[in-house]
Motif scaffolding. Sequence first.
Motif, mmCIF file in Angstrom:
data_model
loop_
_atom_site.group_PDB
_atom_site.id
_atom_site.type_symbol
_atom_site.label_atom_id
_atom_site.label_comp_id
_atom_site.label_asym_id
_atom_site.label_seq_id
_atom_site.Cartn_x
_atom_site.Cartn_y
_atom_site.Cartn_z
ATOM 1 N N PHE A 379 0.549 -0.931 -0.039
ATOM 2 C CA PHE A 379 -0.155 0.041 -0.151
ATOM 3 C C PHE A 379 0.627 1.767 0.632
ATOM 4 C CE2 PHE A 379 -1.898 3.538 2.545
ATOM 5 C CZ PHE A 379 -3.060 3.912 1.522
ATOM 6 N N THR A 380 0.442 2.003 -0.934
ATOM 7 C CA THR A 380 0.734 3.613 -1.156
ATOM 8 C C THR A 380 0.489 4.567 -0.633
ATOM 9 O OG1 THR A 380 3.059 3.223 -2.631
ATOM 10 C CG2 THR A 380 2.626 4.942 -2.337
ATOM 11 N N TYR A 381 0.595 5.411 0.622
ATOM 12 C CA TYR A 381 -0.313 6.490 0.815
ATOM 13 C C TYR A 381 -0.302 7.702 -0.141
ATOM 14 C CZ TYR A 381 -2.651 9.721 3.826
ATOM 15 O OH TYR A 381 -3.467 10.904 4.328
ATOM 16 N N ARG A 382 -1.143 8.562 -0.684
ATOM 17 C CA ARG A 382 -1.016 9.379 -1.740
ATOM 18 C C ARG A 382 -1.367 10.657 -0.623
ATOM 19 N NH1 ARG A 382 -2.850 6.315 -4.533
ATOM 20 N NH2 ARG A 382 -5.412 6.769 -4.569
ATOM 21 N N ASP A 383 -1.033 11.778 -0.088
ATOM 22 C CA ASP A 383 -1.384 12.626 0.558
ATOM 23 C C ASP A 383 -1.725 13.432 -0.394
ATOM 24 O OD1 ASP A 383 -2.245 14.430 2.116
ATOM 25 O OD2 ASP A 383 -0.528 14.344 3.495
ATOM 26 N N LEU A 384 -3.495 14.188 -0.202
ATOM 27 C CA LEU A 384 -3.858 14.789 -1.191
ATOM 28 C C LEU A 384 -4.420 16.228 -0.845
ATOM 29 C CD1 LEU A 384 -6.658 12.448 -2.768
ATOM 30 C CD2 LEU A 384 -4.591 13.114 -3.654
ATOM 31 N N GLY A 385 -3.622 16.044 0.575
ATOM 32 C CA GLY A 385 -4.369 17.648 0.839
ATOM 33 C C GLY A 385 -5.143 17.581 2.391
ATOM 34 N N SER A 386 -5.424 18.720 2.943
ATOM 35 C CA SER A 386 -6.344 18.602 4.122
ATOM 36 C C SER A 386 -7.285 19.716 3.603
ATOM 37 C CB SER A 386 -5.398 18.231 5.693
ATOM 38 O OG SER A 386 -5.487 17.760 5.609
ATOM 39 N N LEU A 387 -8.421 19.411 3.954
ATOM 40 C CA LEU A 387 -9.454 21.082 4.309
ATOM 41 C C LEU A 387 -10.004 20.887 5.527
ATOM 42 C CD1 LEU A 387 -10.710 19.838 1.116
ATOM 43 C CD2 LEU A 387 -9.542 21.818 1.322
ATOM 44 N N VAL A 388 -10.135 21.713 7.120
ATOM 45 C CA VAL A 388 -11.356 22.551 7.282
ATOM 46 C C VAL A 388 -12.997 23.354 6.611
ATOM 47 C CG1 VAL A 388 -11.407 24.049 9.743
ATOM 48 C CG2 VAL A 388 -8.752 22.080 7.913
ATOM 49 N N SER A 389 -13.352 22.836 7.209
ATOM 50 C CA SER A 389 -14.550 23.639 6.830
ATOM 51 C C SER A 389 -15.399 24.250 8.250
ATOM 52 C CB SER A 389 -16.273 22.875 6.798
ATOM 53 O OG SER A 389 -17.333 23.207 6.773
ATOM 54 N N LEU A 390 -15.053 25.742 8.516
ATOM 55 C CA LEU A 390 -15.823 26.331 9.204
ATOM 56 C C LEU A 390 -17.872 26.622 8.887
ATOM 57 C CD1 LEU A 390 -12.890 28.908 9.763
ATOM 58 C CD2 LEU A 390 -13.355 26.843 10.447
ATOM 59 N N GLY A 391 -18.262 25.426 8.688
ATOM 60 C CA GLY A 391 -19.403 25.995 8.656
ATOM 61 C C GLY A 391 -19.978 27.033 6.948
ATOM 62 N N ARG A 392 -20.720 27.001 7.565
ATOM 63 C CA ARG A 392 -21.295 28.628 6.485
ATOM 64 C C ARG A 392 -20.377 29.357 6.451
ATOM 65 N NH1 ARG A 392 -23.852 32.745 8.455
ATOM 66 N NH2 ARG A 392 -24.209 33.284 9.960
ATOM 67 N N PHE A 393 -19.778 29.522 7.141
ATOM 68 C CA PHE A 393 -18.403 30.713 7.871
ATOM 69 C C PHE A 393 -17.431 30.641 6.456
ATOM 70 C CE2 PHE A 393 -20.001 30.915 11.608
ATOM 71 C CZ PHE A 393 -20.454 31.596 11.887
ATOM 72 N N ASP A 394 -17.083 29.871 6.612
ATOM 73 C CA ASP A 394 -15.857 29.621 5.387
ATOM 74 C C ASP A 394 -15.246 28.017 5.214
ATOM 75 O OD1 ASP A 394 -13.531 30.391 3.389
ATOM 76 O OD2 ASP A 394 -13.259 32.244 4.209
ATOM 77 N N ALA A 395 -14.374 27.901 4.250
ATOM 78 C CA ALA A 395 -13.190 26.663 4.280
ATOM 79 C C ALA A 395 -12.084 27.268 3.918
ATOM 80 C CB ALA A 395 -14.368 25.575 3.782
ATOM 81 N N VAL A 396 -10.975 26.139 5.043
ATOM 82 C CA VAL A 396 -10.002 26.593 4.180
ATOM 83 C C VAL A 396 -8.989 25.037 4.034
ATOM 84 C CG1 VAL A 396 -9.516 29.104 5.027
ATOM 85 C CG2 VAL A 396 -8.863 26.560 6.883
ATOM 86 N N GLY A 397 -8.200 25.286 3.222
ATOM 87 C CA GLY A 397 -7.124 23.507 3.484
ATOM 88 C C GLY A 397 -5.668 24.215 2.097
ATOM 89 N N ASN A 398 -5.417 22.791 1.787
ATOM 90 C CA ASN A 398 -4.095 22.353 1.066
ATOM 91 C C ASN A 398 -4.093 21.291 0.293
ATOM 92 O OD1 ASN A 398 -3.319 20.822 3.280
ATOM 93 N ND2 ASN A 398 -1.843 20.944 2.578
ATOM 94 N N LEU A 399 -3.844 21.656 -0.959
ATOM 95 C CA LEU A 399 -3.656 20.048 -1.925
ATOM 96 C C LEU A 399 -2.790 19.770 -1.938
ATOM 97 C CD1 LEU A 399 -7.101 21.513 -4.700
ATOM 98 C CD2 LEU A 399 -7.098 20.207 -2.174
ATOM 99 N N MET A 400 -2.671 18.647 -2.246
ATOM 100 C CA MET A 400 -1.062 18.238 -2.845
ATOM 101 C C MET A 400 -1.091 17.358 -3.915
ATOM 102 S SD MET A 400 0.178 17.612 0.887
ATOM 103 C CE MET A 400 2.175 17.155 0.770
ATOM 104 N N GLY A 401 0.040 17.124 -4.452
ATOM 105 C CA GLY A 401 -0.203 15.826 -5.510
ATOM 106 C C GLY A 401 -0.061 16.416 -7.261
ATOM 107 N N PRO A 402 0.556 16.017 -7.927
ATOM 108 C CA PRO A 402 1.093 16.170 -9.417
ATOM 109 C C PRO A 402 0.143 17.275 -9.965
ATOM 110 C CG PRO A 402 0.780 14.073 -9.407
ATOM 111 C CD PRO A 402 0.056 14.512 -7.782
#
Length: 456
Positions: A379-402
């Motif tokens: 198994f090879t794990y591919r980190d695609l990034g992470s997202l954080v939701s602040l509900g209806r107010f906003d969301a932030v995160g980072n994307l990773m990958g080729p």
Amino acid sequence: MSTSTDSEGLNANTSASSTSKALHRIVIVGGGAGGLELATALGNKMSGRASVVLVDRASAHIWKPLLHEVAAGSMDANAHQLEYAAQARWHRFVFQQGELRGLDRVRKTITIGNLLDENGLELIPQRQIEYDTLVLAIGSVTNFFNVPGAEQNAIALDALHQAEHFRRRMISLCMRADRGITADGNQTRPQLNIAIIGGGATGVELSAELRNTAEVLGAYGLHHLDPQRDIRITVIEAAPRILSALPEKVSAKTTSLLNKLNIDVLTDAKVSEVKANEVLMANGNSLPADLTVWAAGIRAPQVLSELNLPVNRLGQIVVRQTLQTEIDPDIFAFGDCAACPWPEKDSTVPPRAQAAHQQASFLFDALKKKMAGETLPSFTYRDLGSLVSLGRFDAVGNLMGPLVGSTLFIEGLLARLLYLSLYKMHLAALHGIVRTMADSLGQWLQRRTSPRVKLH
């Protein structure tokens, strides 16, 4: 869940083991995101070649990343739960309700505890289930780190009943505060203090959902509470910054957004004790807390340390890159309960929903190879990034990958849509794309005519 449904599952399993001995018996313990996806895929594609049994102590599944929304009242769990027995019937596997109690590797059986109703009456006795291949996917539980009073006075969000308990208690306390009643029964200025211990994704997302709930409650009769001034929400983090596992830019942006929502963020704040109405810090400071949530870490369930399988310091089962345990090739483990090598980072695969999803897909192919006597892949794990939701107010995160380069910071509508897509991908794995789209439309229409916060 009704006794007739459980009996059908028990009889089906007994019949399968007695009349279809040629079938390869795959038993999956844990109906979380990964376990249920794997059971569904195997049931759909391996019927006639393998008998698949899913075991879980609960009767219904809900995606764990949604629990903070249930706790805040912004999501009705009834609309998002999935009955295991129904899923089993639709996708040709067998569901057995009960809690894992033991493992006999020689006889290749697991022991499942008896099932009781709410009055303590036994519905299904303790039983044993035979397997040819065993897959452990029982997730994680809250790690209180032996902090005095934490387990007794703080609410964890590991399961649906805990999220529902938090929601009911929060609304009850809001009603009391609206009438000027504090936790000790004294009349004073209306105020409610909520402390969230842990500045990871769960704690941060919960804090934003609670601020939204505070604002909505005013429209439903709590007119004496100022949602910004009188409902105080504090996130307490022992590390130098919240979301410490994510890039610093994501952490800084999230902190700024929380501050705009009038949510206090305390960093470098180690909790030394949790009392009924107060949180004590290691530096001697204290914080009033009418309601306390513990979201500061996870560990594996205690039962895994009692199976005579290798575990690490967090109680996770140590597995090879094939996801097989180190001492038994017929036992696999994945998701939060497993410590899988991640050679690229000289670490183990992080306990994230995307990891469980990837591992479930990997195991679907790997188990077919195992049954065919072929060599298993790694198994090879591919980190695609992470997202954080602040509900209806906003969301932030980072994307990773080729496709995006090393790391791409995102926020706003795009981040919110991508965050929502994670849940929709999980639903598509369980129901298919057509039904997922239809269910999503139905839930959207229901929200148009329902209160924005669940009030009962």
